[in-house]
Write an enzyme that holds these catalytic residues in place. Structure first.
Site, PDB file in Angstrom:
ATOM      1  N   GLU A 257       0.879  -1.162   0.000  1.00  0.00           N
ATOM      2  CA  GLU A 257       0.000   0.000   0.000  1.00  0.00           C
ATOM      3  C   GLU A 257       0.913   1.208   0.000  1.00  0.00           C
ATOM      4  OE1 GLU A 257      -2.902   2.583   2.742  1.00  0.00           O
ATOM      5  OE2 GLU A 257      -2.811   0.457   3.253  1.00  0.00           O
ATOM      6  N   CYS A 294      -3.714   7.611   4.540  1.00  0.00           N
ATOM      7  CA  CYS A 294      -3.578   7.227   3.132  1.00  0.00           C
ATOM      8  C   CYS A 294      -4.860   7.502   2.359  1.00  0.00           C
ATOM      9  CB  CYS A 294      -3.181   5.755   3.015  1.00  0.00           C
ATOM     10  SG  CYS A 294      -4.168   4.670   4.033  1.00  0.00           S
TER      11      CYS A 294
END
Length: 527
Positions: A257, A294
């Protein structure tokens, strides 16, 4: 000052490393005690060998064994809540409440318990049986997993407590956790709790292990080692791609990620109907946790006009009225400033912010930038640079068609959101925009900011590159997240009694869903 031990092969032992580091309190810029080691290669290799031995010992174990550990671990964490919260507060600057105590820590134990439930029940293994052909298959553990955690979630994505850890264990794998330098003491406390749970549930010595830091070269050796099964990584794009390159060369799956600007499209009808409310929602989402998520909304696209001007002015005022939060470290502050400079160099103008604030800690003013739709389309790559922190870029399009073009020029993102008129005034534009945005994001939202990531079986916390390394997989959402750390194991003409329990004629727990001869069923079958 004494250097903290590492957890290898079931023992807390002195590190053989000759270099060390300390965490830094981001609110004061002061170094924190204690001191932690940088592990040399021989220490890392010892952890790999111990993990490989543990993987051999656990072959054929039922999910019940791993469920028992995960539940015992969640209980151990809750016993140490006060210590974890106080330590993470010092290492990250995040408020003890509600962020750490009331939000992130319960989320972490919830993840562990969800993973335990799916490990015990077992349907995530997807047993598939063709009785006529005598062939069956299921997902099983892949082997030792290395987990690299990020700086921004000291609990829920921690390398030895977070979602990747829970998924890897639920799949039946030992884990080597590589702690993050921003919160090593927090990670050590988790490791102590994990070690206690492992011993209480009779797990092998090399089942859970912790090292705090490695050199970049040794990190690449770790992920590419022949004994390694798979890698879970959450963090910056540059380091993640370096790890992926090393893992790819060795044929090791690395699930990354990386970065995401999470575009939000606010259609004209929505701006007219409730522009002030959306401005408040956006401010809350963008500045939450000093923007260090994020899923932070780093780009907003709107159509030019009076309502767009009013929206930008409202956001500007809200940003200026809101206190600037603490950034996680000096490196985050530098990266934030570098990102803002890159976006300005690409043609964006500064609406407000952009400067480092006064004070002893790491902080920058809440920052808003603006660029025209035409400028964005001329230089889309540079204008999608991530400025990780409390900032966002507003793209002002000339037309409906240009809004759709902006979506088509986006990189891959974790999320994308469309706000539209509740009475249907934006429906025609939505029907053009949504298909374009759908292909660019892992999770499509309507009328909702992207910051929250629910721990739900239906969640996708993934997306096309560069938000992640692979668009098929998610790092949040059990049972789907478990599959990253598994391998598909097929059996052809193997005698029934030699098969794993999940593939044998009798359903092992009566609850396991299996795909037998073209039908999902919990029934037994005849060999």
């Amino acid at each position: 000052m004494q250097i903290q031990p590492v957890l290898i092969n079931g023992q807390w032992i002195p590190s053989t490393g000759t270099t060390s580091f300390q965490a830094v309190n981001p609110a004061t810029a002061e170094a924190l005690d204690p001191v932690f080691p940088v592990s040399p290669w021989d220490e890392i290799e010892s952890a790999l060998e111990a993990a490989a031995d543990a993987a051999k010992a656990m072959r054929g174990w039922s999910g019940q064994r791993f469920a028992a550990f995960l539940e015992a671990y969640a209980n151990e964490i809750e016993k140490r809540t006060d210590e974890l919260v106080a330590t993470a507060h010092a290492e990250t600057g995040y408020p003890e409440s509600p962020r750490l105590r009331d939000g992130e820590l319960p989320r972490t134990t919830n993840q562990l318990r969800q993973a335990a439930a799916h490990a015990r029940e077992g349907t995530w293994t997807q047993p598939t049986i063709d009785t006529a052909a005598g062939i069956s298959s299921m997902f099983g553990p892949i082997g030792p997993v290395a987990v690299f955690g990020p700086n921004n979630f000291p609990f829920a994505f921690n390398s030895i407590a977070g979602g990747d850890f829970a998924a890897a264990v639920a799949a039946g794998n030992p884990v080597i956790a590589k702690g993050h330098s921003s919160h090593p003491k927090t990670t050590q406390i988790f490791a102590e709790a994990a070690d206690a749970a492992a011993k209480a549930t009779d797990m092998p010595a090399g089942f859970v292990q912790l090292i705090y830091r490695t050199s970049h070269a040794d990190g690449c050796r770790l992920v590419s080692h022949p004994l390694m099964g798979a890698i879970g990584y959450t963090g910056g794009r540059s380091a993640g791609l370096t790890i992926k390159e090393a893992a790819d060369k060795a044929g090791k799956p690395a699930y990354l990620e990386l970065s995401s600007i999470n575009p939000v499209f606010i259609l004209p009808g929505a701006l007219t109907e409730r522009g002030a409310d959306i401005a408040e929602e956006f401010k809350g989402s963008c500045l939450m946790g000093t923007g260090q998520f994020c899923t932070n909304p780093g780009l907003v696209a709107i159509k030019a006009g009076e309502t767009a001007d009013a929206f930008i002015e409202a956001v500007k005022q809200k940003f200026e009225e809101s206190p600037a939060g603490i950034l996680l470290g000096e490196g985050v502050q530098r990266g934030f400033q570098s990102g803002i400079t890159a976006i300005q160099s690409a043609g964006a103008t500064l609406v407000t912010g952009g400067l480092q604030t006064d004070g002893p800690g790491f902080s920058c003013a809440n920052t808003l930038l603006k660029v025209s739709g035409s400028q964005f389309l001329e230089n889309p790559e540079a204008l999608q640079s991530e400025a990780f922190g409390n900032s966002s870029l507003i793209v002002v399009a000339d037309s409906d068609e240009q809004l759709v073009q902006i979506a088509e020029y986006l990189e891959g993102n974790l999320t994308g959101c469309i706000y539209s008129h509740t009475g249907g005034e934006d429906e025609g534009l939505y029907e053009q925009l949504a298909p374009a945005l759908r292909q660019k994001v892992g999770r499509l939202l309507n009328d909702k900011m992207p910051t929250g990531v629910a721990v739900s079986p239906a969640m996708n916390h993934g997306g096309p590159f560069p938000s992640t390394g692979h668009p098929v997989f998610t790092s949040v959402g059990i049972p789907a997240a478990i599959h990253r750390f598994s391998m598909l194991q097929c059996y052809d003409n193997v005698r029934p009694q030699r098969l794993p329990e999940a593939l044998q004629p009798k359903n092992p727990n009566g609850k396991l869903w299996r795909y037998i001869d073209g039908m999902y069923t919990q029934a037994d079958y005849e060999a």
